[in-house]
Design a protein around this motif. Structure first.
Motif, PDB file in Angstrom:
ATOM      1  N   ARG A  92       0.835  -1.212   0.000  1.00  0.00           N
ATOM      2  CA  ARG A  92       0.000   0.000   0.000  1.00  0.00           C
ATOM      3  C   ARG A  92       0.869   1.262   0.000  1.00  0.00           C
ATOM      4  O   ARG A  92       0.597   2.229  -0.729  1.00  0.00           O
ATOM      5  N   VAL A  93       1.910   1.262   0.839  1.00  0.00           N
ATOM      6  CA  VAL A  93       2.782   2.441   0.933  1.00  0.00           C
ATOM      7  C   VAL A  93       3.524   2.670  -0.382  1.00  0.00           C
ATOM      8  O   VAL A  93       3.661   3.807  -0.842  1.00  0.00           O
ATOM      9  N   MET A  98       3.003   6.301  -2.455  1.00  0.00           N
ATOM     10  CA  MET A  98       4.077   6.989  -3.170  1.00  0.00           C
ATOM     11  C   MET A  98       3.606   7.658  -4.458  1.00  0.00           C
ATOM     12  O   MET A  98       3.944   8.826  -4.707  1.00  0.00           O
ATOM     13  N   PRO A  99       2.813   6.995  -5.309  1.00  0.00           N
ATOM     14  CA  PRO A  99       2.287   7.717  -6.482  1.00  0.00           C
ATOM     15  C   PRO A  99       1.437   8.928  -6.110  1.00  0.00           C
ATOM     16  O   PRO A  99       1.509   9.971  -6.776  1.00  0.00           O
ATOM     17  N   LEU A 100       0.645   8.799  -5.033  1.00  0.00           N
ATOM     18  CA  LEU A 100      -0.144   9.946  -4.588  1.00  0.00           C
ATOM     19  C   LEU A 100       0.758  11.089  -4.132  1.00  0.00           C
ATOM     20  O   LEU A 100       0.489  12.260  -4.438  1.00  0.00           O
ATOM     21  N   SER A 101       1.828  10.768  -3.420  1.00  0.00           N
ATOM     22  CA  SER A 101       2.764  11.801  -2.970  1.00  0.00           C
ATOM     23  C   SER A 101       3.452  12.469  -4.147  1.00  0.00           C
ATOM     24  O   SER A 101       3.631  13.702  -4.175  1.00  0.00           O
ATOM     25  N   LEU A 336      -1.286   7.762   5.251  1.00  0.00           N
ATOM     26  CA  LEU A 336      -2.433   7.462   6.120  1.00  0.00           C
ATOM     27  C   LEU A 336      -3.626   6.999   5.290  1.00  0.00           C
ATOM     28  O   LEU A 336      -4.350   6.077   5.693  1.00  0.00           O
ATOM     29  N   LEU A 337      -3.841   7.634   4.150  1.00  0.00           N
ATOM     30  CA  LEU A 337      -4.951   7.236   3.287  1.00  0.00           C
ATOM     31  C   LEU A 337      -4.752   5.815   2.761  1.00  0.00           C
ATOM     32  O   LEU A 337      -5.688   5.009   2.728  1.00  0.00           O
ATOM     33  N   SER A 338      -3.537   5.485   2.360  1.00  0.00           N
ATOM     34  CA  SER A 338      -3.267   4.159   1.794  1.00  0.00           C
ATOM     35  C   SER A 338      -3.385   3.054   2.828  1.00  0.00           C
ATOM     36  O   SER A 338      -3.667   1.902   2.479  1.00  0.00           O
ATOM     37  N   ARG A 347      -1.893   4.029  15.785  1.00  0.00           N
ATOM     38  CA  ARG A 347      -0.601   4.607  16.161  1.00  0.00           C
ATOM     39  C   ARG A 347       0.520   4.128  15.225  1.00  0.00           C
ATOM     40  O   ARG A 347       1.432   4.888  14.898  1.00  0.00           O
ATOM     41  N   GLU A 348       0.441   2.877  14.809  1.00  0.00           N
ATOM     42  CA  GLU A 348       1.449   2.368  13.893  1.00  0.00           C
ATOM     43  C   GLU A 348       1.363   3.074  12.539  1.00  0.00           C
ATOM     44  O   GLU A 348       2.394   3.375  11.917  1.00  0.00           O
ATOM     45  N   ARG A 349       0.161   3.354  12.091  1.00  0.00           N
ATOM     46  CA  ARG A 349       0.009   4.087  10.830  1.00  0.00           C
ATOM     47  C   ARG A 349       0.609   5.483  10.931  1.00  0.00           C
ATOM     48  O   ARG A 349       1.259   5.963   9.996  1.00  0.00           O
ATOM     49  N   LEU A 350       0.371   6.127  12.067  1.00  0.00           N
ATOM     50  CA  LEU A 350       0.937   7.464  12.269  1.00  0.00           C
ATOM     51  C   LEU A 350       2.464   7.424  12.257  1.00  0.00           C
ATOM     52  O   LEU A 350       3.120   8.327  11.730  1.00  0.00           O
ATOM     53  N   MET A 351       3.031   6.369  12.829  1.00  0.00           N
ATOM     54  CA  MET A 351       4.483   6.253  12.845  1.00  0.00           C
ATOM     55  C   MET A 351       5.039   6.062  11.444  1.00  0.00           C
ATOM     56  O   MET A 351       6.033   6.689  11.059  1.00  0.00           O
ATOM     57  N   VAL A 352       4.414   5.180  10.663  1.00  0.00           N
ATOM     58  CA  VAL A 352       4.862   4.979   9.287  1.00  0.00           C
ATOM     59  C   VAL A 352       4.774   6.279   8.497  1.00  0.00           C
ATOM     60  O   VAL A 352       5.675   6.626   7.720  1.00  0.00           O
TER      61      VAL A 352
END
Length: 426
Positions: A92-93, A98-101, A336-338, A347-352
């Motif tokens: 997902r990341v 990455m394409p979204l970023s 976060l969206l992905s 919390r793990e999503r926020l860290m990533v």
């Protein structure tokens, strides 16, 4: 100018090596030392180093370094796990966030830098979006950070440069580099055959050499030293062979790393008994890992020179804003969206999302863009963006993992587990 550069780099590298253990215990690592050396040297000879940075030699050195780093990144994930412990989150990341970023960076860049063409904005996005943990290695070593978070971050930093490199080269062709500009269809017609040749050459050469090493190992023909040398030669052979065929050497090096790892670690069947291939990550990869570490030190030295050049010439505030956004909202929002619906906790999503340092990959892409683009605003903006995003990342992510680990200590999903052996170190 080449001889003084080599003298300074080798002298500083030797000095750091003699006291590396003592310095690292105080969290002073090679990148910081080489950056400071590059800055000090650049302050006294910035005009000469500007010529050295914008030269064919610097471009070729950067290309070889990137090819080796791409191969090393692709071989880091071991045990047959292409996407680490949580392949869904890692995919997902890499494939969504990455394409979204990249797209969001191009859009914001168009508003902040309206005079630059879309191709140049895409180049800048490719420079400032890929993550690399060289300036913040403590992030992936700190066991207070959940193991699944470290695994996703390691997979991302290991694969994103290989995924971005064909897009980077497409943007470079579209921008025209130092020759005429091309339309998107013309650029696509140029890069697609390059990519196809790279996929074929990288897979064939990487798999063939790994298979030959397997045969030689079973026949007891190799020595430990010859095995290390063979591994080091693979990305060099792949890159030079592919470029000679007018293919994409960067993609080929990355694909060769994936193929090499897969074939080299494939299980062996003896009758009805399946035995695992001996682990290839120890002494066999030691030479190429040490070589890539030395190459990385060279890039950090030239980054120090680029810092001086950037601030002497002057910095556009629009580049500052774009890089600040790339390190924060343009990273965190897409990640976060992905990860919505993934196995990672909130919390793990926020860290990533929060932990996305920039390092060697941005430096190499930035120097390549600066060298390949015609002199002018696009080339200067690419170099400025590289300098700002890496400096900002050092400030933002250098000790950020410690604070984040403190917040998450004792929370669900923050088990202290050993560093997984199947994840790369960035």
């Amino acid at each position: 100018m080449l001889i003084p550069v080599l003298i300074v780099i080798t002298a500083v590298a030797a000095g750091w090596s003699l006291v590396a253990g003592r310095l690292e215990r105080r969290h002073v690592r090679a990148p910081l030392v080489l950056v400071l050396a590059g800055v000090v040297t650049g302050l006294f000879t910035h005009s000469e180093f500007a010529v050295a940075l914008n030269s064919d030699i610097a471009q070729r050195v950067a290309e070889i370094i990137l090819a080796v780093l791409l191969f090393v990144d692709a071989t880091e994930l071991r045990g047959g796990r292409l996407f680490g412990r949580d392949p869904g989150a890692a995919a997902r990341v890499l494939l969504v966030a990455m394409p979204l970023s990249l797209g969001a960076t191009v859009l914001l860049g168009g508003m902040l830098l309206p005079d630059l063409p879309v191709a140049a904005l895409l180049l800048i996005a490719c420079v400032i979006i890929p993550t690399d943990f060289a300036p913040a290695e403590i992030v992936v070593r700190d066991r207070r950070i959940p193991v699944r978070v470290r695994s996703v971050l390691n997979v991302e930093s290991g694969y994103n440069d290989g995924i971005v490199s064909p897009l980077f080269l497409f943007a470079l062709v579209l921008a025209g580099s130092t020759t005429e500009k091309r339309t998107p269809l013309e650029a696509l017609a140029t890069t697609v055959p390059f990519a196809v040749k790279a996929l074929v050459a990288g897979a064939l050469i990487g798999a063939l050499l790994a298979w030959l090493m397997n045969l030689a190992q079973r026949a007891n023909w190799m020595t430990a030293q010859s095995g290390r040398i063979t591994v080091l030669v693979v990305p060099l052979l792949v890159y030079t062979s592919t470029t000679a065929m007018h293919g994409n050497g960067f993609v080929a090096s990355f694909v060769a790393g994936v193929a090499f790892r897969y074939v080299r670690q494939a299980p062996q069947r003896h009758g009805s008994v399946v035995t695992a291939r001996p682990e290839t990550g120890g002494s066999e990869f030691q030479l190429i890992e040490d070589t890539s570490a030395l190459m990385t030190m060279v890039m950090w030295f030239f980054f120090g020179n680029a810092v001086v050049l950037t601030f002497v010439v002057g910095l556009d505030w629009s580049v500052l804003v774009l890089c600040a956004a790339a390190l924060t909202v343009l990273r965190m929002g897409p990640v976060l969206l992905s990860l919505v619906g993934s196995r990672l906790g909130r919390r793990e999503r926020l860290m990533v999302a929060a932990l996305g340092p920039r390092g060697t990959t941005s430096i190499v892409f930035g120097l390549l863009a600066f060298n390949a683009l015609p002199d002018g605003p696009a080339a200067n903006s690419a170099l400025d963006a590289m300098v700002v995003v890496v400096l900002g990342s050092i400030l933002l992510h250098g000790g950020g993992s410690l604070a984040i680990a403190h917040v998450l200590r004792g929370k669900p999903g923050s088990r202290r587990e050993p560093m997984p052996a199947d994840t790369p170190s960035g």
